[in-house]
Design a protein around this motif. Structure first.
Motif, PDB file in Angstrom:
ATOM      1  N   PHE A 196      43.220  37.613  17.694  1.00  0.00           N
ATOM      2  CA  PHE A 196      41.871  37.347  17.596  1.00  0.00           C
ATOM      3  C   PHE A 196      41.091  37.896  16.537  1.00  0.00           C
ATOM      4  O   PHE A 196      40.428  37.560  15.584  1.00  0.00           O
ATOM      5  CB  PHE A 196      41.098  37.509  18.798  1.00  0.00           C
ATOM      6  N   THR A 202      38.760  36.600  32.457  1.00  0.00           N
ATOM      7  CA  THR A 202      39.711  35.791  33.082  1.00  0.00           C
ATOM      8  C   THR A 202      39.900  36.060  34.365  1.00  0.00           C
ATOM      9  O   THR A 202      40.520  35.546  35.325  1.00  0.00           O
ATOM     10  CB  THR A 202      41.114  36.299  32.359  1.00  0.00           C
ATOM     11  N   THR A 203      39.624  37.346  35.013  1.00  0.00           N
ATOM     12  CA  THR A 203      39.796  37.842  36.290  1.00  0.00           C
ATOM     13  C   THR A 203      38.353  37.352  37.017  1.00  0.00           C
ATOM     14  O   THR A 203      38.367  37.825  38.267  1.00  0.00           O
ATOM     15  CB  THR A 203      39.909  39.169  36.327  1.00  0.00           C
ATOM     16  N   PHE A 239      33.652  43.343  24.604  1.00  0.00           N
ATOM     17  CA  PHE A 239      34.027  44.848  24.647  1.00  0.00           C
ATOM     18  C   PHE A 239      32.629  45.609  25.158  1.00  0.00           C
ATOM     19  O   PHE A 239      31.588  45.452  24.619  1.00  0.00           O
ATOM     20  CB  PHE A 239      34.056  45.515  23.256  1.00  0.00           C
ATOM     21  N   THR A 250      35.058  49.074  28.746  1.00  0.00           N
ATOM     22  CA  THR A 250      36.093  47.892  29.058  1.00  0.00           C
ATOM     23  C   THR A 250      36.429  47.047  28.178  1.00  0.00           C
ATOM     24  O   THR A 250      35.742  46.689  27.001  1.00  0.00           O
ATOM     25  CB  THR A 250      35.315  47.112  30.122  1.00  0.00           C
ATOM     26  N   ILE A 251      37.554  46.637  27.950  1.00  0.00           N
ATOM     27  CA  ILE A 251      37.871  45.434  26.948  1.00  0.00           C
ATOM     28  C   ILE A 251      38.366  44.151  27.780  1.00  0.00           C
ATOM     29  O   ILE A 251      39.205  44.294  28.555  1.00  0.00           O
ATOM     30  CB  ILE A 251      39.199  45.548  25.865  1.00  0.00           C
ATOM     31  N   ALA A 252      37.450  43.165  27.778  1.00  0.00           N
ATOM     32  CA  ALA A 252      37.841  41.846  28.704  1.00  0.00           C
ATOM     33  C   ALA A 252      38.038  40.799  28.003  1.00  0.00           C
ATOM     34  O   ALA A 252      37.428  40.432  26.788  1.00  0.00           O
ATOM     35  CB  ALA A 252      36.412  41.895  29.429  1.00  0.00           C
ATOM     36  N   GLU A 253      39.126  40.015  28.189  1.00  0.00           N
ATOM     37  CA  GLU A 253      39.447  38.725  27.778  1.00  0.00           C
ATOM     38  C   GLU A 253      38.374  37.799  28.609  1.00  0.00           C
ATOM     39  O   GLU A 253      38.397  37.568  29.677  1.00  0.00           O
ATOM     40  CB  GLU A 253      40.806  38.661  27.978  1.00  0.00           C
ATOM     41  N   VAL A 270      32.466  38.620  21.891  1.00  0.00           N
ATOM     42  CA  VAL A 270      32.600  37.492  20.541  1.00  0.00           C
ATOM     43  C   VAL A 270      33.333  36.444  21.111  1.00  0.00           C
ATOM     44  O   VAL A 270      34.449  36.297  21.669  1.00  0.00           O
ATOM     45  CB  VAL A 270      33.815  38.321  19.736  1.00  0.00           C
ATOM     46  N   ALA A 271      32.454  35.384  20.799  1.00  0.00           N
ATOM     47  CA  ALA A 271      32.982  34.037  21.253  1.00  0.00           C
ATOM     48  C   ALA A 271      33.309  32.957  20.235  1.00  0.00           C
ATOM     49  O   ALA A 271      32.764  33.354  19.117  1.00  0.00           O
ATOM     50  CB  ALA A 271      31.997  33.397  22.381  1.00  0.00           C
ATOM     51  N   MET A 314      32.005  38.861  35.619  1.00  0.00           N
ATOM     52  CA  MET A 314      32.018  40.290  35.931  1.00  0.00           C
ATOM     53  C   MET A 314      30.445  40.573  35.276  1.00  0.00           C
ATOM     54  O   MET A 314      30.013  39.913  34.260  1.00  0.00           O
ATOM     55  CB  MET A 314      32.845  40.653  34.934  1.00  0.00           C
ATOM     56  N   GLY A 370      36.969  34.060  24.559  1.00  0.00           N
ATOM     57  CA  GLY A 370      36.901  35.250  23.553  1.00  0.00           C
ATOM     58  C   GLY A 370      37.187  36.354  23.933  1.00  0.00           C
ATOM     59  O   GLY A 370      37.907  36.585  24.700  1.00  0.00           O
ATOM     60  N   PHE A 371      36.511  37.451  23.499  1.00  0.00           N
ATOM     61  CA  PHE A 371      36.682  38.556  24.168  1.00  0.00           C
ATOM     62  C   PHE A 371      35.265  39.576  24.305  1.00  0.00           C
ATOM     63  O   PHE A 371      34.407  39.107  23.648  1.00  0.00           O
ATOM     64  CB  PHE A 371      37.356  39.626  22.975  1.00  0.00           C
ATOM     65  N   LEU A 422      35.141  48.882  17.919  1.00  0.00           N
ATOM     66  CA  LEU A 422      36.059  49.055  18.800  1.00  0.00           C
ATOM     67  C   LEU A 422      37.450  49.868  18.586  1.00  0.00           C
ATOM     68  O   LEU A 422      37.787  50.971  18.844  1.00  0.00           O
ATOM     69  CB  LEU A 422      36.659  47.995  19.487  1.00  0.00           C
ATOM     70  N   TYR A 436      39.190  52.761  27.533  1.00  0.00           N
ATOM     71  CA  TYR A 436      38.879  51.670  27.948  1.00  0.00           C
ATOM     72  C   TYR A 436      39.547  50.825  28.819  1.00  0.00           C
ATOM     73  O   TYR A 436      40.875  50.890  28.843  1.00  0.00           O
ATOM     74  CB  TYR A 436      38.882  50.633  26.630  1.00  0.00           C
ATOM     75  N   GLU A 437      39.054  50.407  30.029  1.00  0.00           N
ATOM     76  CA  GLU A 437      39.725  49.552  30.991  1.00  0.00           C
ATOM     77  C   GLU A 437      40.089  48.146  30.369  1.00  0.00           C
ATOM     78  O   GLU A 437      39.184  47.481  29.844  1.00  0.00           O
ATOM     79  CB  GLU A 437      38.619  49.209  32.162  1.00  0.00           C
ATOM     80  N   ILE A 438      41.068  47.623  30.826  1.00  0.00           N
ATOM     81  CA  ILE A 438      41.616  46.139  30.450  1.00  0.00           C
ATOM     82  C   ILE A 438      41.124  45.275  31.455  1.00  0.00           C
ATOM     83  O   ILE A 438      41.648  45.476  32.748  1.00  0.00           O
ATOM     84  CB  ILE A 438      42.901  46.238  29.828  1.00  0.00           C
ATOM     85  N   GLU A 439      40.484  44.263  31.220  1.00  0.00           N
ATOM     86  CA  GLU A 439      40.208  43.164  32.183  1.00  0.00           C
ATOM     87  C   GLU A 439      40.955  41.935  31.927  1.00  0.00           C
ATOM     88  O   GLU A 439      40.745  41.618  30.693  1.00  0.00           O
ATOM     89  CB  GLU A 439      38.542  42.946  32.376  1.00  0.00           C
ATOM     90  N   GLY A 440      41.602  41.298  32.534  1.00  0.00           N
ATOM     91  CA  GLY A 440      42.080  40.163  32.434  1.00  0.00           C
ATOM     92  C   GLY A 440      43.626  40.383  31.785  1.00  0.00           C
ATOM     93  O   GLY A 440      44.150  41.233  31.275  1.00  0.00           O
TER      94      GLY A 440
END
Lengths: 322, 270
Positions: A255, B165-166, B206, B178-181, B216-217, B169, B203-204, A92, A237-241
């Protein structure tokens, strides 16, 4: 039969006889001063003592090698499994080793125990070189030291630059929870723009590569992303959360640091055991060589004293006969 | 003398070089070091299929030579079968160079510290990834990693559903980068008709533009290994701790416990 009897006599009389002029016995290992002047031989006792101690050393180093080999086997599996952990982050964020920031913190990973070859010295050399590399006007570089050995070496000339030093990392078997707590500690107490983790990557039992992994702070990531270059694609990159992008990037940075640190600590522990194995192996081999040389010397000394005894007896007997 | 004899046979074999050539080319696509062009030439001369059938050669009582040829023939045949038949190995200069070191870093290092070798950086140890394709690929490549293991590494799947978290998905091939938490929840991997579900503790994730997804968890367990009674017990315990918590720290810890156990609960029931 007679020879055996003479030999026995010789052994009994050896400490009292044989002149000091036996040069054949001269060996670099034996010092003349050790034999008291009254004694006429370089006593085999001294050589025997040396042999005993060298043999004990050989046994100890062989045992240490076995222990290191078994520990290596256990930890190697874990280290190889942890290798997948940092790769998503590099995919990334790319590899930003050449980033130019104001505050650099060098995290040096080393071992607590010694007798592990040169890996700690290479880590310290790499850290010092990195410090020189990242030095400049308006920039500062600090150290965070993990492990006793690097601390001992760095404290000699960079005492004021060491922010934090952590020891006894391997008292309990390494696990992610412990390392993440440690990472949290470091992140809370140290101000940084870029963290550079210096460790020895375990490539094979005989090869350890000094490696530097870079983790940027969220602000530095933003700056790099704006200026383009390797992180330029980050904006796509879209950010979710999370509520804001910066919050997610903050969590991401933390992290990433804990994951990279976990892998670094594991790889370094593997390298330590591997280096200890080869150091102990070469030292047992040296001890074995030394033992061979001492055995030869011992036999020569023994035979020389017997020969001298024989000569004395025979010449004495022939003198009596007339 | 045997060697000279063999080289004579090499000259005889040159008209047959045509059909055997493709065999050796496909054989050399193996990444094994022994399959250098020299060896390929060796197999060509040693002769796979054609040589034993040649009656003149079969007559010769050269036991050693036949054995050698047979062995290399078997080797070549097995490798030929294992490699793809239509792929011709590209020249190494045609392939894109995978960067193994950060050149700016190495140069800066060499200027400041010329005596010491520059240390390696992570880029030397990653496998290069394919660039973004122009059309949407059919499969999503998933890497699911944990600190202790790589659960899935470059597995091709149809879809994954990640607990961001939303909310849950779904990720399909061609998903926007996307980067997702992630929050504690269920990760399900859909491959054809099979669905594998894991409960992951945050975790995260990507998702890259080239249909690669990295999850990654910290901990992941397959759903069927979770004990419902322990989940209920834990939930009750943490709810009780939350209500009796005094300091902020205790409250936060209890809240985390409650969140985790209720997620586990819903994972088991949902």
């Amino acid at each position: 039969m007679a020879m055996a009897a003479l030999r026995r006599e010789g052994r009994r009389l050896a400490p009292l006889s044989s002149p000091q002029s036996i040069t054949a016995v001269r060996s670099s290992l034996i010092s003349q001063e050790q034999a008291p002047l009254g004694l006429r031989s370089i006593s085999t006792q001294i050589v025997r003592n040396r042999m005993k101690s060298v043999k004990n050393i050989q046994k100890i180093t062989k045992a240490m090698k076995m222990v290191a080999a078994s520990k290596l086997r256990a930890i190697q599996v874990k280290a190889e499994n942890s290798r997948g952990l940092w790769q998503p982050f590099t995919a990334l964020l790319g590899d930003t080793a050449s980033v130019d920031v104001k505050k650099n913190v060098i995290v040096t990973v080393s071992s607590d125990k010694g007798l592990c070859g040169g890996i700690n010295s290479t880590s310290v050399k790499t850290s010092k070189a990195l410090k020189k590399l990242t030095a400049g006007p308006d920039k500062e570089t600090k150290y965070v030291v993990l492990g006793e050995k690097a601390k001992a070496q760095l404290i000699r000339d960079s005492k004021k630059d060491i922010e934090l030093s952590i020891t006894e990392l391997q008292k309990n078997p390494l696990n992610y929870t412990q390392v993440s707590v440690l990472a949290d500690d470091i992140l809370k107490n140290v101000e940084y723009d870029a963290l550079r983790i210096v460790f020895n990557k375990f490539q094979s039992v005989v090869s350890f590569l000094p490696t530097v992994a870079t983790v940027l702070s969220p602000e530095a990531v933003e700056k790099e992303a704006e200026s383009g270059g390797k992180l330029g694609e980050l904006d796509s990159y879209e950010i979710e959360g999370g509520e804001t992008k910066s919050e997610v990037l903050l969590n991401l940075g933390e992290f990433q640091f804990s994951c990279v640190l976990f892998n670094a600590v594991m790889e370094n522990a593997c390298s330590e055991q591997g280096a200890r194995m080869s150091a102990m192996d070469s030292s047992s081999r040296n001890a074995g060589d030394m033992l061979d040389r001492l055995t030869l010397t011992y036999n020569r000394t023994r035979q020389a004293s017997i020969t001298t005894e024989l000569i004395e007896i025979i010449s004495g007997a022939s003198a009596l006969e007339g | 003398m045997g060697n000279i004899f063999r080289t004579n046979r090499l000259d005889h074999k040159s008209p047959l070089a045509g059909p055997t050539k493709t065999l050796c080319d496909t054989v050399t696509d193996q990444p094994s070091p022994i399959f250098s062009p020299a060896f390929a030439r060796g197999t060509q001369s040693a002769g796979p299929e054609p040589s034993p059938s040649d009656p003149a050669r079969a007559e010769r009582p050269q036991q050693f030579h036949t054995m050698f040829r047979r062995a290399s023939c078997l080797l070549a045949r097995s490798l030929f079968l294992s490699s793809s038949r239509s792929w011709v190995r590209p020249f190494s200069t045609d392939l894109p160079a995978a960067p193994t070191a950060d050149s700016t870093f190495v140069e800066a290092w060499k200027k400041v510290v010329p005596n010491i070798e520059p240390p390696k950086t992570p880029i030397a140890f990653v496998k290069p990834r394919p660039p973004t394709p122009s059309s949407i690929p059919s499969k999503l490549t998933v890497n699911f990693v944990l600190p202790y293991a790589s659960e899935l590494s470059t597995k091709e799947v149809d879809m994954v559903i990640i607990p961001a978290t939303t909310g849950q998905m779904g990720v399909l091939p061609g998903h926007v980068a996307t980067i997702a938490e992630l929050k504690p929840g269920v990760l399900s991997v859909h491959e054809g008709n099979e669905v594998t579900k894991y409960f992951i503790s945050s975790g995260f994730a990507f998702i890259h533009a080239n249909s690669y997804a990295d999850v990654v968890a910290i901990e992941a367990v397959p759903i069927d290994q979770i004990d419902p009674t322990l989940v209920q017990k834990g939930l009750a315990e943490f709810t009780q701790k939350l209500s009796s918590a005094s300091t902020d720290l205790e409250k936060a810890e209890a809240q985390i416990g409650v969140d985790m156990h209720s997620a586990l609960n819903s994972a088991l029931t949902g």
